[in-house]
Motif scaffolding. Structure first.
Motif, short mmCIF file in Angstrom:
data_model
loop_
_atom_site.label_atom_id
_atom_site.label_comp_id
_atom_site.label_asym_id
_atom_site.label_seq_id
_atom_site.Cartn_x
_atom_site.Cartn_y
_atom_site.Cartn_z
N HIS A 182 32.38 30.88 45.79
CA HIS A 182 31.92 32.27 45.95
C HIS A 182 31.96 33.08 44.67
CE1 HIS A 182 31.86 31.73 50.29
NE2 HIS A 182 33.08 31.25 50.23
N GLY A 183 32.56 32.55 43.62
CA GLY A 183 32.73 33.32 42.40
C GLY A 183 33.92 34.26 42.50
N GLY A 184 34.35 34.74 41.37
CA GLY A 184 35.49 35.65 41.32
C GLY A 184 36.80 34.91 41.22
N LEU A 185 37.84 35.65 40.87
CA LEU A 185 39.18 35.09 40.69
C LEU A 185 40.01 35.26 41.96
CD1 LEU A 185 39.91 36.51 37.14
CD2 LEU A 185 39.93 34.07 37.71
N PHE A 186 40.63 34.16 42.38
CA PHE A 186 41.59 34.26 43.47
C PHE A 186 42.77 35.11 43.03
CE2 PHE A 186 39.66 30.08 44.67
CZ PHE A 186 39.23 30.45 45.94
N TYR A 187 43.41 35.77 44.00
CA TYR A 187 44.55 36.62 43.68
C TYR A 187 45.81 35.77 43.44
CZ TYR A 187 47.37 40.89 43.79
OH TYR A 187 48.20 41.94 43.46
N PHE A 188 46.08 34.84 44.35
CA PHE A 188 47.21 33.94 44.20
C PHE A 188 46.77 32.51 44.47
CE2 PHE A 188 49.47 37.88 45.57
CZ PHE A 188 50.28 38.04 44.45
N LEU A 189 47.49 31.56 43.87
CA LEU A 189 47.28 30.14 44.12
C LEU A 189 48.63 29.44 44.17
CD1 LEU A 189 44.35 29.41 41.62
CD2 LEU A 189 44.17 29.48 44.13
N ASP A 190 48.67 28.30 44.85
CA ASP A 190 49.83 27.42 44.86
C ASP A 190 49.51 26.23 43.96
OD1 ASP A 190 51.39 25.01 45.81
OD2 ASP A 190 52.33 26.53 47.09
N VAL A 191 50.37 25.94 43.00
CA VAL A 191 50.08 24.93 42.00
C VAL A 191 49.91 23.54 42.62
CG1 VAL A 191 52.48 24.38 41.44
CG2 VAL A 191 50.70 24.15 39.68
N ASP A 192 50.51 23.31 43.80
CA ASP A 192 50.38 22.02 44.46
C ASP A 192 49.28 22.00 45.52
OD1 ASP A 192 52.30 20.68 42.98
OD2 ASP A 192 53.94 21.25 44.33
N GLY A 193 48.53 23.08 45.60
CA GLY A 193 47.40 23.11 46.51
C GLY A 193 47.73 23.53 47.92
N HIS A 194 48.98 23.92 48.20
CA HIS A 194 49.31 24.46 49.52
C HIS A 194 48.66 25.84 49.66
CE1 HIS A 194 52.25 21.31 50.19
NE2 HIS A 194 52.82 21.60 49.04
N CYS A 195 48.50 26.27 50.91
CA CYS A 195 48.00 27.63 51.12
C CYS A 195 49.09 28.62 50.72
CB CYS A 195 47.64 27.84 52.60
SG CYS A 195 47.00 29.50 52.94
N PRO A 196 48.82 29.55 49.81
CA PRO A 196 49.83 30.55 49.46
C PRO A 196 50.24 31.37 50.68
CG PRO A 196 48.05 30.55 47.84
CD PRO A 196 47.59 29.70 49.00
N THR A 197 51.46 31.85 50.70
CA THR A 197 51.95 32.61 51.86
C THR A 197 51.51 34.07 51.82
OG1 THR A 197 54.03 33.02 50.68
CG2 THR A 197 53.96 31.12 52.16
N GLN A 198 51.03 34.55 50.68
CA GLN A 198 50.53 35.93 50.60
C GLN A 198 49.22 36.04 51.39
OE1 GLN A 198 51.47 34.12 47.98
NE2 GLN A 198 53.22 35.20 47.11
N LEU A 199 49.17 36.98 52.31
CA LEU A 199 47.99 37.10 53.18
C LEU A 199 46.72 37.39 52.40
CD1 LEU A 199 49.50 39.17 56.16
CD2 LEU A 199 49.36 36.68 55.89
N GLU A 200 46.85 38.04 51.25
CA GLU A 200 45.68 38.44 50.46
C GLU A 200 45.33 37.42 49.38
OE1 GLU A 200 49.19 40.50 48.38
OE2 GLU A 200 48.72 39.50 50.25
N TRP A 201 45.88 36.22 49.46
CA TRP A 201 45.77 35.27 48.35
C TRP A 201 44.33 34.98 47.95
CZ3 TRP A 201 43.30 30.56 48.27
CH2 TRP A 201 42.92 30.03 49.51
N SER A 202 43.42 34.92 48.92
CA SER A 202 42.04 34.51 48.62
C SER A 202 41.13 35.69 48.31
CB SER A 202 41.47 33.72 49.80
OG SER A 202 41.37 34.55 50.95
N MET A 203 41.65 36.92 48.38
CA MET A 203 40.82 38.08 48.13
C MET A 203 40.51 38.21 46.63
SD MET A 203 42.55 40.91 50.69
CE MET A 203 41.34 42.20 50.28
N LYS A 204 39.48 38.97 46.35
CA LYS A 204 39.08 39.24 44.97
C LYS A 204 39.43 40.71 44.68
CE LYS A 204 37.57 35.13 45.34
NZ LYS A 204 36.17 34.75 45.58
N LEU A 205 40.42 40.91 43.82
CA LEU A 205 40.89 42.25 43.49
C LEU A 205 40.34 42.70 42.14
CD1 LEU A 205 42.82 41.53 45.87
CD2 LEU A 205 44.57 42.87 44.69
N TRP A 206 40.26 44.01 41.99
CA TRP A 206 39.66 44.60 40.79
C TRP A 206 40.42 44.25 39.52
CZ3 TRP A 206 43.71 46.66 43.18
CH2 TRP A 206 44.57 47.47 42.49
#
Length: 403
Positions: A291-315
């Motif tokens: 989709h383009g844009g930077l993810f807010y958070f990532l898990d280095v081992d590829g797990h889903c991050p626990t932050q609910l907003e992890w996949s959002m694109k913030l300013w």
């Protein structure tokens, strides 16, 4: 289109956008009754909450002062008066006495300045220091500069000697952590306090600056393949979600802090590390290929991050990426860095700016507007104008040396 023509076109758009953003906050955020600034502003600029967040008050004072001091077209009486009013509000209300008798800054105030909440962190103090130091530069107020340096001394004590006055006792199960935000902010403050103040001031904070750089570099982990947000005090990877957390925007911001520091001290090795590990690497890992844009958070081992907003694109991560790539290009002239800047630029300017003025802050992973306010408890007059201001200045320098 030639590179020069592209940069000129980019500068024109950035300059227009900065003028628009400044106008939005000048029109909607000033509290003419109590001083300071409203930061909870809706899409059209209407105030929807009168609480005043000290982080954002300090940031807005700093931003107004920096624009007034360094950009001719913003040397306007209304900007200076707003900065002075915001500074007076901070000096009168932001500081509250801690249990040890030291000054602690509140996190949140009522409209008329009553403390609502105090956080057990250093960041309200950080932005108080930035505001006071920059205010002293435009007003000549030596007391403001002294307040900044006194608060800085206290901050250093909290971070490097004793954090108990922050109200954070060491619990038996807690693991002491080097969170990248702390040395990053201290390095930012070192650069703020020493800029243009001569050799004596530079030497006063030289050791602290070196310490901050070493602390930041500890976050390069996994044999140089990742920048992790949290590590142990001795630079080892932590277990669990906290240890695996990646914040691409923070890494990119650290990258341009390190580039500024390396340029100041002529450290070419640090410059290479800053660009390779803190700019290119988090961009490669953090860019959403679908989709383009930077993810807010990532898990280095590829797990889903626990932050609910992890996949959002913030300013703000996109603002940091624009500064980082343009600064990296200006220092190295490597075409691939300009290409990455252009990639971020196209996404950012096609998704965040709004015809009503200012930028949306929070998008879904797909790039749709999730929250349509222009200011809130964490989004104020800072990341967007700082990004546009810095990019305009870098482009000015590049275009002044077209050869």
């Amino acid at each position: 289109m030639s590179v020069v023509a592209k940069l000129e076109e980019c500068r024109a758009q950035i300059r227009t956008e900065l003028d628009s953003v400044v106008d939005f906050w000048l029109r909607h955020s000033h509290d003419a009754v109590h001083g300071g600034f409203f930061t909870c502003l809706g899409r059209e600029g209407a105030v929807y909450d009168e609480l005043k967040y000290v982080w954002l008050q300090g940031r807005q004072v700093w931003m107004y002062c920096r624009l007034y001091r360094t950009v001719d077209r913003f040397r306007k009486p209304e900007i200076l008066e707003a900065a002075k009013s915001g500074g007076a509000f901070l000096r009168k209300f932001a500081r509250v006495s801690s249990t040890s008798g030291q000054w602690k800054c509140a996190f949140c105030l009522t409209r008329d300045g009553k403390a609502v909440k105090i956080q057990r962190t250093i960041f309200s103090e950080c932005f108080y220091i930035m505001a006071m130091d920059e205010l002293s530069r435009v007003t000549g107020d030596k007391d403001a500069q002294l307040e900044a340096e006194q608060m800085m001394k206290q901050l250093i004590h909290w971070v490097r000697v004793d954090s108990s006055d922050l109200g954070r006792p060491q619990l038996p199960g807690d693991v002491p952590t080097n969170s990248m935000a702390v040395p990053m902010m201290l390095l930012c403050l070192v650069q703020q306090l020493t800029e243009g103040r001569g050799q004596e001031m530079a030497l006063k904070y030289r050791e602290l600056g070196s310490w901050c750089v070493k602390q930041i570099l500890q976050h390069i982990q996994r044999d140089g393949t990742a920048v992790l947000e949290n590590v142990s005090l001795d630079g080892a990877e932590l277990s669990g979600c906290q240890g695996r957390l990646q914040n691409p925007g923070h890494a990119l911001e650290a990258g341009w802090f390190l580039m500024q520091y390396s340029a100041e001290w002529g450290d070419e090795e640090l410059q290479r590390t800053a660009i390779n590990k803190f700019v290119e690497l988090p961009f490669q890992n953090g860019w959403d290929k679908e989709h383009g844009g930077l993810f807010y958070f990532l898990d280095v081992d590829g797990h889903c991050p626990t932050q609910l907003e992890w996949s959002m694109k913030l300013w703000w991560p996109h603002c940091e990426a624009l500064i980082a790539f343009l600064m990296a290009y200006s220092q190295t002239k490597k075409p691939e860095l300009l290409e990455s800047f252009s990639q971020v630029y196209k996404y950012t300017f096609s998704h965040f700016p709004d015809e009503s003025g200012e930028w949306f802050g929070y998008l879904t992973q797909e790039g749709k507007v999730a929250l349509d306010f222009k200011g809130g408890p964490f989004k104020g007059f800072f990341h967007v104008p700082r990004c546009l201001y810095m990019c305009e200045r870098i482009l000015d320098d590049l275009l002044a040396n077209k050869a």
